[in-house]
Motif scaffolding. Structure first.
Motif, short mmCIF file in Angstrom:
data_model
loop_
_atom_site.label_atom_id
_atom_site.label_comp_id
_atom_site.label_asym_id
_atom_site.label_seq_id
_atom_site.Cartn_x
_atom_site.Cartn_y
_atom_site.Cartn_z
N ARG A 89 -9.21 -2.78 -2.97
CA ARG A 89 -8.51 -3.07 -4.23
C ARG A 89 -9.11 -4.23 -4.98
O ARG A 89 -9.20 -4.20 -6.21
CB ARG A 89 -7.06 -3.47 -3.96
N SER A 90 -9.45 -5.28 -4.25
CA SER A 90 -10.02 -6.45 -4.93
C SER A 90 -11.39 -6.11 -5.49
O SER A 90 -11.74 -6.53 -6.59
CB SER A 90 -10.19 -7.62 -3.96
N ASN A 147 -7.93 -0.36 4.28
CA ASN A 147 -7.76 -1.02 2.98
C ASN A 147 -8.96 -1.86 2.60
O ASN A 147 -8.96 -2.51 1.57
CB ASN A 147 -6.47 -1.86 2.95
N HIS A 148 -10.01 -1.86 3.47
CA HIS A 148 -11.12 -2.75 3.19
C HIS A 148 -12.47 -2.06 3.35
O HIS A 148 -12.62 -1.13 4.13
CB HIS A 148 -11.06 -3.98 4.10
N ARG A 171 -7.12 -10.33 3.07
CA ARG A 171 -6.17 -9.23 2.94
C ARG A 171 -6.64 -8.00 3.70
O ARG A 171 -6.80 -6.92 3.14
CB ARG A 171 -5.97 -8.90 1.46
N LEU A 172 -6.85 -8.13 4.98
CA LEU A 172 -7.33 -7.01 5.79
C LEU A 172 -6.18 -6.41 6.58
O LEU A 172 -5.41 -7.13 7.21
CB LEU A 172 -8.40 -7.47 6.77
N ILE A 173 -6.08 -5.10 6.52
CA ILE A 173 -5.15 -4.41 7.40
C ILE A 173 -6.00 -3.90 8.55
O ILE A 173 -6.70 -2.91 8.42
CB ILE A 173 -4.46 -3.25 6.68
N ASP A 187 -4.40 -5.93 -8.79
CA ASP A 187 -5.07 -4.97 -7.91
C ASP A 187 -4.34 -3.64 -7.80
O ASP A 187 -4.87 -2.69 -7.24
CB ASP A 187 -5.22 -5.55 -6.51
N GLU A 213 0.84 -1.21 0.00
CA GLU A 213 0.00 0.00 0.00
C GLU A 213 0.87 1.25 0.00
O GLU A 213 0.58 2.23 -0.68
CB GLU A 213 -0.92 0.01 1.23
N ALA A 218 -15.63 -8.42 5.42
CA ALA A 218 -14.87 -7.28 4.91
C ALA A 218 -14.10 -7.75 3.69
O ALA A 218 -13.72 -8.91 3.59
CB ALA A 218 -13.92 -6.76 5.97
N ALA A 219 -13.88 -6.85 2.75
CA ALA A 219 -13.18 -7.22 1.53
C ALA A 219 -12.23 -6.08 1.17
O ALA A 219 -12.57 -4.91 1.34
CB ALA A 219 -14.16 -7.48 0.41
N PRO A 220 -11.02 -6.41 0.68
CA PRO A 220 -10.09 -5.36 0.31
C PRO A 220 -10.70 -4.48 -0.79
O PRO A 220 -11.23 -5.01 -1.77
CB PRO A 220 -8.87 -6.12 -0.23
#
Lengths: 444, 444
Positions: free
Chosen positions: B65-66, B39-40, A410-412, A188, A144, B61-63
């Motif tokens: 970007r995706s 980011n999500h 892919r969670l931050i 992405d 990121e 939750a989903a990124p």
């Protein structure tokens, strides 16, 4: 041992060794108390999947209470053990003393930074769910941050991951991070090319996966290369700084450094014995007990013992599980006035995963590399996961990710404020900062 | 608006409103930049399931970007917006200025503690994944602590959860926590009886779910009673302390207090307008823009607007999504030189879930309560979840938990050291303490 109808067995640690002890005492007339600092068992072999955003914590961890829910002779307590009074047969916890007839200490090990504790915040290791989430956060933030730089300023620093330690954990982290960068992320990002990510695996010894035969180490190194990992063997890391590591005179700028280079046993080992080895492990008798304390067992990564053939029993999950079963059998033998036997580790093979279709496997009599090793690894790890639900979900997640190349977790989970803070003060990794509160409040 | 072949659209916030704007501009000749601090995307209607250990964060939750991966005209940046220069058409972020032709501010809202910010650490609210994990931790620890007390000392304090605020979030938290205590936990504890858990829902107004018709509020209250929740309406919380809350002269000892009583809009609202209302929301024109700034849209929970019939548009996901689609249409109209239209909220119904088989639903022309309301709620929420994988996994998790009464994500992801700390210093909830490091290290 006297015949106690309900001998009190205190087990410390709900890992592989502790849980096996507990479950194999299910039908014995004992009262079991399982103590752990966490409320869940962690399936450590899959932690790297959480760290690389492939699985969620709840898919590889299960509440200890649920696991032993149906075992009526067992209680679970969240507690922190502080020491022992072996003469009085008492376990000290933070605010209580707990008596035992049998004590099974299976408290495991954590990372060792070899007298460089200051490296820990700069290069997290992978032993707990929290560790895995922290690694996931750092790995994802590195991409990121590069994308942000590139989008706003037109250029970005190289993304470089350094993984220190070429054992199974280092190999799977390096292989999987490289794979994710090359397959899951490229579509992405718009301003960076994740396929240019450098992943460097650094091993002090002459080869990766030193516990495996030489040809499998060589194969692992080849498979790592294929996944895009640079392997540096016979290379000692001499300094770790916020955004670089030193290997002697060589300085490598890094985005994220991860630690997989050494473990040190729980300090409970030293509370039990003055004879711990250099990794903090307790030398045990052939029946896994402390000398002069046939009622105190030490098992798993906390114990050190040699097999009758002189080979040390390795610190792996199968060994811990065999020890746990042995302890349960020994206690049962005592209760039935049968003589005790000696523990012998039965090596059924050794597997290490590297990435998609990449693994090495050593079974008695044959070896596998690549796709079939990877399939064996997959099969065995799903089989040993605790809980039908977890097995089902992990199979779905893996099928999903194998077919789509997507990583689902892919969670931050932290505030972007932290990103800013890291930029302005790169050595503040270790400060657990509260989430930045951007929303102001006022009387409404 | 002039005909720009690639007008730059900056969208702030990847919630329901922001994402709908983005996706409905997919085929327009615009360049979209989506900014978010996370980011999500978080599917907020299911956050309470994470807070009550039914789902994992990555399942709801989903990124970002995706989500927009295939939308070639869109970029995503992790960034924290600090303000605006509306005259120069610039968004300020922490370390960069970003130009726009169109600006869509969809930054949402967070909790409001009504001039009692000191209550926040004592009574967390539920807006983010981090909030949900913190609530999960506190709820699960309350049972662990009682079990520990009972096992070691023979008695324990009552387990009492107080939930402040009888809107949809308060109702679903209260109902689900009570349900979990009565159905999922009892078999796992040996020394306490979780069915004796008190769950108290406190609402300042005369009824719960005030946005629903009175008969549905009454039904919700009945359904809450059936699940074991005590409902106290017309009751004002006047003080929150670490282990008690005050309601006027009445003092209630509590294990955990949760906050669901009010929201306050993002401070970006005040950076856009001096006319924000008491909840911090920006009054917008009928086309959802700022006065004199037809290029600046404010939508979702950050905006306040009335429908032509004089009823305020509610702060719910469907309204935010309709606003997002309207903004995309308006920008498309501009680009095609079509005249703008006015936004009208189309109320397709309102649902609130309470617990297993318990919900209320209001659709145009009919109402549902109980099982069928709950089924509608389930169906609609799975339908609107983003991503096929999430839909599949959430269906499996729910089927699993419906059939077995098990909650799969009962992980306390923090160190037990924190438990100890809370016992010794009960008002230290807000300190983000680093995990206690029990394992000492030394040179190996």
């Amino acid at each position: 041992m006297t015949d106690t109808r309900s001998a009190r067995v205190v087990v410390i640690g709900g890992g592989f060794g502790g849980l096996e002890t507990v479950s194999h005492l299910k039908h014995q007339p004992v009262q079991i108390l399982l103590l752990d600092r966490k409320n869940h068992h962690t399936f450590q072999p899959l932690l790297y999947q959480v760290a690389t955003a492939g699985l969620s914590p709840a898919e590889i961890a299960a509440p200890l209470r649920s696991i032993v829910s149906k075992q009526k002779n067992t209680e679970v307590l969240l507690a922190e053990v502080t020491g022992f009074d072996l003469a009085r047969k008492i376990v000290h916890t933070v605010d209580a003393e707990i008596e035992y007839d049998y004590l099974v200490v299976a408290a495991g090990a954590r990372h060792s930074y070899f007298a460089h504790d200051e490296w820990e915040p700069l290069a997290p290791g992978l032993k707990t769910v929290e560790d895995a989430l922290e690694i996931r956060r750092r790995v994802l933030l590195a991409f990121e941050e590069a994308e942000r730089q590139a989008a706003l300023h037109g250029h970005h620093q190289d993304i470089t991951f350094a993984i220190v330690g070429g054992g199974p954990t280092g190999v799977e982290l390096a292989g999987t991070i490289s794979e994710v960068a090359r397959t899951s992320l490229p579509r992405d990002f718009r301003n960076i090319d994740p396929t240019h990510t450098r992943v460097i695996l650094i091993e002090a010894g002459p080869r990766v996966l030193a516990a495996f035969p030489e040809d499998l180490s060589a194969s692992a190194e080849q498979q790592l290369h294929k996944l895009g990992v640079e392997v540096r063997t016979s290379t000692m890391v001499t300094q770790i700084l916020p955004h670089e590591i030193h290997m002697g005179d060589v300085v490598l700028p890094t985005s994220v450094t991860l630690w997989a280079a050494g473990v040190f046993a729980s300090p409970l080992g030293r509370a039990l014995s003055e004879q711990v080895d250099r990794a903090g492990r307790v030398p045990v008798q052939p029946d896994l007990t402390l000398p002069n304390h046939p009622e105190v067992f030490v098992i798993g990564d906390l114990a050190t013992i040699k097999n009758p053939d002189g080979k040390p029993v390795p610190g792996v999950a199968p060994a811990a599980m065999q020890m746990g079963r042995f302890v349960a059998k020994t206690i049962s033998d005592d209760l039935a006035h049968r003589p005790r036997t000696n523990f012998v580790y039965n090596d059924k093979g050794n597997l290490a995963t590297i990435g998609r279709n990449a693994a090495v496997a050593q079974f008695p009599g044959f070896k596998l590399t690549g796709y079939f090793a990877w399939l064996s690894w997959l099969f065995i790890h799903i089989l040993f996961l605790i809980g039908f639900r977890n097995r089902l979900l992990v199979m779905i997640e893996w099928a999903w990710s194998y077919l789509t190349y997507k990583r689902s977790a892919r969670l931050i989970t932290d505030e972007v404020g932290r990103l800013r803070e890291q930029r302005s003060s790169p050595d503040s990794h270790n400060a657990e900062t509260p989430p930045v509160e951007v929303i102001e409040r006022r009387s409404a």
